[in-house]
Design a protein around this motif. Structure first.
Motif, PDB file in Angstrom:
ATOM      1  N   HIS A 228       0.871  -1.175   0.000  1.00 19.92           N
ATOM      2  CA  HIS A 228       0.000   0.000   0.000  1.00 19.92           C
ATOM      3  C   HIS A 228       0.906   1.222   0.000  1.00 19.92           C
ATOM      4  CE1 HIS A 228      -3.405  -2.593   0.878  1.00 19.92           C
ATOM      5  NE2 HIS A 228      -4.223  -1.548   0.860  1.00 19.92           N
TER       6      HIS A 228
ATOM      7  N   GLU B  89      -4.191   4.924   5.581  1.00 21.58           N
ATOM      8  CA  GLU B  89      -4.625   5.251   4.216  1.00 21.58           C
ATOM      9  C   GLU B  89      -6.048   5.832   4.189  1.00 21.58           C
ATOM     10  OE1 GLU B  89      -4.196   2.278   5.462  1.00 21.58           O
ATOM     11  OE2 GLU B  89      -5.977   1.077   5.031  1.00 21.58           O
ATOM     12  N   TRP B  90      -6.689   5.874   5.364  1.00 15.43           N
ATOM     13  CA  TRP B  90      -8.033   6.461   5.482  1.00 15.43           C
ATOM     14  C   TRP B  90      -7.989   7.863   6.095  1.00 15.43           C
ATOM     15  CZ3 TRP B  90     -13.182   4.911   4.437  1.00 15.43           C
ATOM     16  CH2 TRP B  90     -13.298   3.695   3.778  1.00 15.43           C
TER      17      TRP B  90
ATOM     18  N   HIS C  54      -5.546   3.929  -4.669  1.00 23.36           N
ATOM     19  CA  HIS C  54      -6.359   3.578  -3.497  1.00 23.36           C
ATOM     20  C   HIS C  54      -7.602   4.463  -3.475  1.00 23.36           C
ATOM     21  CE1 HIS C  54      -7.160   2.398   0.750  1.00 23.36           C
ATOM     22  NE2 HIS C  54      -6.670   1.259   0.305  1.00 23.36           N
ATOM     23  N   HIS C  55      -8.347   4.444  -2.353  1.00 21.87           N
ATOM     24  CA  HIS C  55      -9.620   5.173  -2.319  1.00 21.87           C
ATOM     25  C   HIS C  55      -9.443   6.673  -2.576  1.00 21.87           C
ATOM     26  CE1 HIS C  55     -10.722   1.394  -0.723  1.00 21.87           C
ATOM     27  NE2 HIS C  55     -10.723   1.672   0.567  1.00 21.87           N
TER      28      HIS C  55
ATOM     29  N   TYR D 180      -3.615  -3.760  -7.622  1.00 19.19           N
ATOM     30  CA  TYR D 180      -4.731  -3.349  -6.762  1.00 19.19           C
ATOM     31  C   TYR D 180      -5.370  -2.122  -7.407  1.00 19.19           C
ATOM     32  CZ  TYR D 180      -7.029  -1.048  -2.762  1.00 19.19           C
ATOM     33  OH  TYR D 180      -7.925  -0.423  -1.929  1.00 19.19           O
TER      34      TYR D 180
ATOM     35  N   TRP E 155      -6.554  -6.760  -8.543  1.00 15.77           N
ATOM     36  CA  TRP E 155      -7.048  -6.983  -7.174  1.00 15.77           C
ATOM     37  C   TRP E 155      -7.979  -5.809  -6.880  1.00 15.77           C
ATOM     38  CZ3 TRP E 155      -7.872  -5.988  -2.092  1.00 15.77           C
ATOM     39  CH2 TRP E 155      -7.793  -7.048  -1.185  1.00 15.77           C
TER      40      TRP E 155
ATOM     41  N   ASP F 119     -10.939  -3.493  -5.103  1.00 10.38           N
ATOM     42  CA  ASP F 119     -11.309  -3.119  -3.737  1.00 10.38           C
ATOM     43  C   ASP F 119     -12.286  -1.947  -3.835  1.00 10.38           C
ATOM     44  OD1 ASP F 119     -11.263  -3.274  -1.001  1.00 10.38           O
ATOM     45  OD2 ASP F 119      -9.271  -2.402  -0.749  1.00 10.38           O
TER      46      ASP F 119
ATOM     47  N   TRP G  26     -18.034  -1.802  -2.392  1.00  7.16           N
ATOM     48  CA  TRP G  26     -19.184  -2.082  -1.523  1.00  7.16           C
ATOM     49  C   TRP G  26     -20.283  -1.018  -1.588  1.00  7.16           C
ATOM     50  CZ3 TRP G  26     -14.083  -1.894   0.534  1.00  7.16           C
ATOM     51  CH2 TRP G  26     -13.698  -0.656   1.042  1.00  7.16           C
TER      52      TRP G  26
ATOM     53  N   ARG H 248     -13.990  -9.814  -5.309  1.00  3.72           N
ATOM     54  CA  ARG H 248     -14.440  -8.485  -4.871  1.00  3.72           C
ATOM     55  C   ARG H 248     -14.978  -7.625  -5.991  1.00  3.72           C
ATOM     56  NH1 ARG H 248     -11.069  -5.876   0.136  1.00  3.72           N
ATOM     57  NH2 ARG H 248     -10.640  -7.833   1.183  1.00  3.72           N
TER      58      ARG H 248
ATOM     59  N   GLU I 132      -9.846 -11.024   4.791  1.00  4.75           N
ATOM     60  CA  GLU I 132      -9.009  -9.854   5.089  1.00  4.75           C
ATOM     61  C   GLU I 132      -8.771  -9.801   6.592  1.00  4.75           C
ATOM     62  OE1 GLU I 132      -9.896  -6.106   3.169  1.00  4.75           O
ATOM     63  OE2 GLU I 132      -9.664  -5.079   5.076  1.00  4.75           O
TER      64      GLU I 132
ATOM     65  N   TRP J  46      -2.563  -0.429   6.696  1.00  5.89           N
ATOM     66  CA  TRP J  46      -2.113  -0.875   5.360  1.00  5.89           C
ATOM     67  C   TRP J  46      -1.085   0.112   4.827  1.00  5.89           C
ATOM     68  CZ3 TRP J  46      -3.896  -5.616   3.753  1.00  5.89           C
ATOM     69  CH2 TRP J  46      -4.996  -6.122   4.419  1.00  5.89           C
TER      70      TRP J  46
HETATM   71  O1  FHN Z   1     -10.422   0.155   2.827  1.00  6.61           O
HETATM   72  C1  FHN Z   1      -9.469  -0.719   2.331  1.00  6.61           C
HETATM   73  C2  FHN Z   1      -8.216  -0.748   3.162  1.00  6.61           C
HETATM   74  O2  FHN Z   1      -7.668   0.534   3.218  1.00  6.61           O
HETATM   75  C3  FHN Z   1      -7.230  -1.720   2.550  1.00  6.61           C
HETATM   76  O3  FHN Z   1      -6.862  -1.324   1.245  1.00  6.61           O
HETATM   77  C4  FHN Z   1      -7.852  -3.083   2.496  1.00  6.61           C
HETATM   78  C5  FHN Z   1      -6.967  -4.149   1.875  1.00  6.61           C
HETATM   79  O4  FHN Z   1      -7.659  -5.336   1.732  1.00  6.61           O
HETATM   80  N1  FHN Z   1      -9.079  -3.050   1.698  1.00  6.61           N
HETATM   81  C6  FHN Z   1     -10.074  -2.086   2.132  1.00  6.61           C
HETATM   82  C7  FHN Z   1     -10.916  -2.605   3.212  1.00  6.61           C
HETATM   83  O5  FHN Z   1     -11.482  -3.819   2.853  1.00  6.61           O
END
Ligand code: FHN
Length: 441
Positions: free
Chosen positions: A36, A57-58, A105-106, A148, A197, A199, A202, A232, A258, A284
């Motif tokens: 990450h 990371e959040w 990432h997010h 990812y 990968w 993510d 949801w 996922r 996870e 992460w």
């Molecule tokens: O919100 C993310 C988290 O930061 C991280 O990347 C994980 C890794 O599996 N995936 C998310 C939560 O399921």
């Protein structure tokens, strides 16, 4: 297998695991490294002298962190000490056979110079692509690379968690095209990658469009046949994720493990699966202050071995610093795991469920398609004697510890049970014993 009771257009399209060579390869690798890395490494869980205790990371979602400030961090991202060859060498000597890197990432920041976004590595003082050199270095070290990719994108103006009106729906359509374009771009730029990968899938906006994720999965497969993608990515048309509304796995392997592992072989329902694990409880990305329990080499090894003994892959996460180096704890962990893997890795790669009754000392692993069964011992009884219980009509003819290649002479107890007596205290690490067995008529 149970009969499907619900007619689905966008549920699972396959019964059982994939049987092709690309999937067989993924399955044989067993041990992966997760990375990450992104802008969140700059604050490292701290902002204005205060510590954010959630996952680093959040931090953008923390009330004390103004979004405008976070979204300007890219102006400081300059990993001057990034050495992809060193990263790959570290992963290789740890024993990892594949690597998963956060392309985005997010927060929406892209580690590659995407032509579909301005919020990328190209806009940072570093300017150059990070992913290309990383993928090359890992591939040269013999390590497969998976990408990812977060669907949730906090930076993109068209991202919506849910679609409430016509304007949202229009934005949602634009966003889907953006995702599709970025993924095709990644495949075109980095043709050696082995999988995606996914993510951040949801939110309702994604879950409620099973047709789109289904079409996307097939589109990516058509661009890059053999690509490995977990459960996922998709939802079926009823919004069920991972498993469709008939309980069948969508995608190539179960991706729900996870920071937790299955307990028994029944828990994985015969599916391919992978677990991803953090070193502290839940960090992460890089966090300057790890609090709470930090996993040790032996704990990680036990998770790895347990996963393999239950037919799964295990992936250990690293969160490099913003300058491109790894914190000391992670370097030491990688080195410690590597030391053990050098001697005992043969029990891990290509390892599968052995079909033997589990014993209290640890885990049995069978090398796929062979008679070679390994015992990986984590708990040595005070007697020093390990009970080996074999299936009916199986005889134990010999055993040897991988460390020092020490021969152990089995003592027959009765029926199909034996003792192996360990020669005193051997090591502080899990002991691996290769069993020689003969199965009669
Ligand atoms: O919100 C993310 C988290 O930061 C991280 O990347 C994980 C890794 O599996 N995936 C998310 C939560 O399921």
């Amino acid at each position: 297998p149970k009969k499907d009771t619900i007619a689905l257009q966008h549920g699972a399209h396959r019964t059982g695991n994939r049987t092709d060579a690309d999937m067989a390869r993924w399955r044989s690798l067993r041990f992966g490294q997760f990375i990450h890395w992104g802008l969140y490494a700059i604050p490292g869980g701290e902002w204005n002298g205060k510590t954010y205790n959630g996952a680093a990371e959040w931090i953008r979602s923390w009330k004390e962190m103004p979004h405008e400030e976070y979204d300007k961090l890219y102006r400081q991202f300059n990993p001057v000490n990034f050495n992809p060859q060193q990263w790959a060498a570290q992963a290789k000597s740890m024993g990892a056979k594949y690597m998963i890197i956060t392309t985005k990432h997010h927060d929406g920041f892209c580690l590659w110079p995407s032509k579909y976004s301005k919020y990328t590595i190209a806009a940072t003082p570093w300017k150059k692509d990070l992913l290309g050199p990383m993928i090359d270095a890992y591939n040269k070290a013999g390590i497969d690379v998976h990408l990812y990719f977060s669907i949730i994108d906090w930076n993109h103006p068209d991202y919506r968690a849910s679609l409430k009106n016509a304007a949202d729906s229009a934005a949602g359509k634009r966003f889907q095209l953006f995702v599709k374009n970025q993924l095709a771009e990644l495949l075109q730029r980095y043709p050696t990658i082995k999988g995606f990968w996914f993510d951040g899938t949801w939110d309702d906006s994604w879950k409620n469009d099973g047709a789109f994720s289904d079409e996307l999965e097939q589109y990516l497969q058509s661009l890059h046949p053999g690509l490995v993608m977990g459960s996922r990515l998709r939802a079926d048309e009823k919004g069920a994720r991972h498993f469709d509304s008939n309980g069948r796995l969508m995608g190539d392997y179960e991706q729900g493990w996870e920071r937790k592992l299955p307990a028994t072989i029944e828990d994985v329902h015969g599916n391919d699966w992978e677990a991803v694990m953090t070193v502290p409880e839940n960090q992460w990305g890089y966090h300057a202050k790890w609090t709470g329990h930090v996993k040790t080499v032996n704990e990680i090894l036990e998770m790895l071995v347990k996963s393999v003994s239950l037919n799964g892959n295990f992936v250990l996460n690293f969160g490099p610093k913003a300058d491109g180096t790894f914190r000391t704890e992670e370097q030491q962990l990688a080195a410690g795991i590597g030391q053990w893997m050098k001697v005992n890795g043969e029990a891990v790669y290509n390892g599968t469920y052995a079909g033997f009754e589990k014993q209290d000392w640890g885990y049995y692993i069978r090398k796929a398609g062979t008679d070679s069964v390994y015992m990986v011992v984590f708990n040595i009884p005070v007697s020093g004697s390990l009970r080996v219980k074999l299936p009916a009509r199986t005889e134990l003819t010999g055993a040897s510890m991988l460390l020092g290649n020490t021969t152990l002479t089995p003592e027959w107890i009765g029926r199909n049970e034996y003792f192996l007596h360990l020669p005193g205290k051997t090591t502080d690490s899990p002991v691996v014993i290769l069993l020689k067995t003969v199965t009669g008529e």
